[in-house]
Design a protein around this motif. Structure first.
Motif, PDB file in Angstrom:
ATOM      1  N   GLN A  83      21.298 -49.754  -0.019  1.00  0.00           N
ATOM      2  CA  GLN A  83      21.049 -48.543   0.875  1.00  0.00           C
ATOM      3  C   GLN A  83      20.346 -47.445   1.091  1.00  0.00           C
ATOM      4  OE1 GLN A  83      24.879 -46.956   0.623  1.00  0.00           O
ATOM      5  NE2 GLN A  83      26.072 -48.076   2.000  1.00  0.00           N
ATOM      6  N   ALA A  84      19.500 -47.710  -0.197  1.00  0.00           N
ATOM      7  CA  ALA A  84      17.799 -46.724  -0.698  1.00  0.00           C
ATOM      8  C   ALA A  84      16.590 -47.979  -1.037  1.00  0.00           C
ATOM      9  CB  ALA A  84      18.558 -46.337  -2.367  1.00  0.00           C
ATOM     10  N   GLY A  85      16.986 -48.493  -0.269  1.00  0.00           N
ATOM     11  CA  GLY A  85      15.798 -49.399   0.453  1.00  0.00           C
ATOM     12  C   GLY A  85      15.490 -50.807  -0.959  1.00  0.00           C
ATOM     13  N   GLN A 106      12.835 -45.057   3.146  1.00  0.00           N
ATOM     14  CA  GLN A 106      13.016 -43.640   4.010  1.00  0.00           C
ATOM     15  C   GLN A 106      14.360 -43.249   4.147  1.00  0.00           C
ATOM     16  OE1 GLN A 106      12.206 -47.185   4.443  1.00  0.00           O
ATOM     17  NE2 GLN A 106      10.448 -47.474   5.924  1.00  0.00           N
ATOM     18  N   ARG A 107      15.927 -44.299   3.793  1.00  0.00           N
ATOM     19  CA  ARG A 107      17.291 -43.220   3.778  1.00  0.00           C
ATOM     20  C   ARG A 107      17.174 -41.747   2.387  1.00  0.00           C
ATOM     21  NH1 ARG A 107      23.161 -46.847   4.548  1.00  0.00           N
ATOM     22  NH2 ARG A 107      22.763 -44.403   4.684  1.00  0.00           N
ATOM     23  N   LYS A 134      14.650 -39.304   4.429  1.00  0.00           N
ATOM     24  CA  LYS A 134      15.139 -38.468   5.235  1.00  0.00           C
ATOM     25  C   LYS A 134      15.853 -37.277   4.208  1.00  0.00           C
ATOM     26  CE  LYS A 134      17.344 -38.597   9.026  1.00  0.00           C
ATOM     27  NZ  LYS A 134      18.889 -38.434   9.043  1.00  0.00           N
ATOM     28  N   ALA A 135      16.987 -38.311   3.539  1.00  0.00           N
ATOM     29  CA  ALA A 135      18.143 -36.544   2.795  1.00  0.00           C
ATOM     30  C   ALA A 135      17.249 -35.958   2.415  1.00  0.00           C
ATOM     31  CB  ALA A 135      19.211 -37.796   2.066  1.00  0.00           C
ATOM     32  N   PHE A 145      23.762 -43.263  -2.824  1.00  0.00           N
ATOM     33  CA  PHE A 145      22.900 -44.571  -2.118  1.00  0.00           C
ATOM     34  C   PHE A 145      23.396 -45.310  -3.448  1.00  0.00           C
ATOM     35  CE2 PHE A 145      19.825 -41.974   0.462  1.00  0.00           C
ATOM     36  CZ  PHE A 145      20.953 -42.155   1.599  1.00  0.00           C
ATOM     37  N   VAL A 185      19.904 -36.414  -3.559  1.00  0.00           N
ATOM     38  CA  VAL A 185      20.218 -37.811  -3.453  1.00  0.00           C
ATOM     39  C   VAL A 185      20.395 -38.853  -4.332  1.00  0.00           C
ATOM     40  CG1 VAL A 185      19.595 -40.224  -2.578  1.00  0.00           C
ATOM     41  CG2 VAL A 185      18.365 -38.247  -1.440  1.00  0.00           C
TER      42      VAL A 185
END
Length: 418
Positions: A100-102, A120-121, A124-125, A96, A132
């Protein structure tokens, strides 16, 4: 099962072989039963190379937005290659970018600060059993612009992310075994510290110790992130950065740091009246110029002189700012000096131990070196000197405070020697 954030700097992923070594280490940790988030920097000298390339294209200072667009590509190369290396070992990984990782920041290009993290991503991963990989040093503003956190920003990314996902530990992997009492390249017998307090580490980082970025330490302290500094090239125990560190063998001075990026500005003949200093330093602050040590001399015939330090990289900009306010402040002249260095001693035990600063002044004086400026706090004393004999000063101070590995530690007293 524990949740671990592992951060690897540019030297740790400097080429394909080192990248593979990092991949092996991460997969090993996952197979031990841990969930792993990995934050990486750009490979080796990639960021410097990109900056040099920009200078070949653009004369002067390039647009800050486009520099962020350029520099963030370095970390994107790293995360993709590391993810590939992990896949090649039979493990599952996903990479990410910062956004993308927020990772959300303010809009200050080149020196952005994190304002929010929405991981969140990432979570989830992890739930899907993936490792990650997150690009350090970068984020996105509320306006959707790509930003960078400044040099050393990958440390900040790792610690902030560890806080956001409530990781059990954040491990910072570098090219040394941990935090040392001073730069081991200068003092071969420097001590590796088993632990150090957040406050001591923050002072050392702010004063020039390059092993951790100050903002990362600040995050760790504010959010109580368990932080460990260790080598990416071996499995030795590192240094734990924590709320309170034990007084290891009675050590009063924990470490010695130095900063070569120091310039002194002197504003001479300033009319002594309220608001003069405020005008100067407010103008500098508006241009994001950090001022360190400030000293004002006595007033003679209603005029005063004062000096302060800035980073050498900010000197030209600072002089321009001061020239721009001359009509409102009024002063006789401005002088500046480079080729200076700030040497600092740090230790939580200094606050209750007499003679610590006196020892520093004595050691530097015995070397025949003039001290240009002094700054103190409860746990540090800094001296600005000319740069030419830096190594000699650091070595002498390290010995004087008993930090050499074969020495008895300094325990206080203005004339006590070890």
């Amino acid at each position: 099962m524990s949740l671990i954030v592992m951060k690897f700097g540019g030297s740790s992923v400097g080429d394909a072989e080192r990248m593979k070594r990092v991949a092996n280490r991460v997969v090993e940790r996952q197979r031990e039963g841990h969930q792993c988030v990995v934050v990486v920097s750009a490979m080796g000298d990639t960021t410097d190379d990109l900056i040099d390339l920009s200078k070949q294209i653009y004369t002067g200072t390039p647009p800050a937005r486009e520099m962020d667009m350029l520099l963030t590509t370095g970390e994107q190369v790293s995360i993709a290659l590391l993810s590939m290396a992990i896949h090649s070992l039979g493990a599952s990984a996903v990479s990410f970018t910062g956004w993308q990782a927020g990772m959300y920041t303010d809009a200050l290009h080149g020196k952005a600060r994190i304002t929010d993290i929405q991981p969140q991503r990432v979570l989830k991963a992890l739930e899907e059993g993936k490792i990650v990989i997150v690009a350090g040093f970068q984020g996105m503003s509320a306006e959707g612009e790509i930003t960078t956190l400044g040099r050393g920003g990958s440390d900040t990314t790792a610690v902030a992310l560890a806080a956001a996902i409530q990781a059990d530990v954040c491990e910072i992997f570098t090219d040394v075994d941990g935090v040392y009492s001073t730069d081991p390249r200068i003092v071969k017998c420097a001590r590796k510290l088993n632990e150090i307090s957040y406050d001591e580490m923050l002072e050392l980082a702010n004063l020039g110790a390059a092993v951790l970025h100050p903002r990362a330490v600040e995050y760790a302290k504010n959010y109580n992130v368990k932080l460990v500094v260790r080598s990416s090239f071996n499995h030795n125990e590192g240094t734990q950065v924590k709320e309170e560190a034990a007084m290891e063998q009675g050590i009063v001075v924990r470490g010695i740091a130095y900063d070569k990026n120091v310039a002194r500005i002197s504003i001479l003949g300033v009319e002594e009246k309220p608001g003069q200093l405020a005008q100067v330093f407010t103008a500098l602050a508006k241009e994001q110029i950090d001022v360190d040590i400030i000293v004002q001399s006595g007033v003679i015939n209603g005029l005063a002189d004062f000096s302060f330090t800035v980073s050498s990289s900010d000197l030209e900009k600072a002089l321009q700012v001061i020239a721009g306010i001359r009509s409102s402040v009024g002063f006789r002249e401005v002088t500046s000096e480079t080729n200076l260095v700030k040497v600092s001693i740090v230790g939580a035990g200094m606050v209750s131990t007499p003679g610590v600063a006196a020892k520093m002044f004595e050691v530097i004086s015995e070397l025949g070196i003039s001290i240009l400026l002094v700054s103190t706090s409860e746990i540090k004393t800094s001296c600005v000197i000319e740069n030419g004999r830096l190594n000699e000063v650091v070595q002498a101070l390290h010995t004087a405070y008993g930090l050499d590995t074969d020495q008895t530690v300094f325990v206080g007293g203005p004339s006590e020697r070890r």
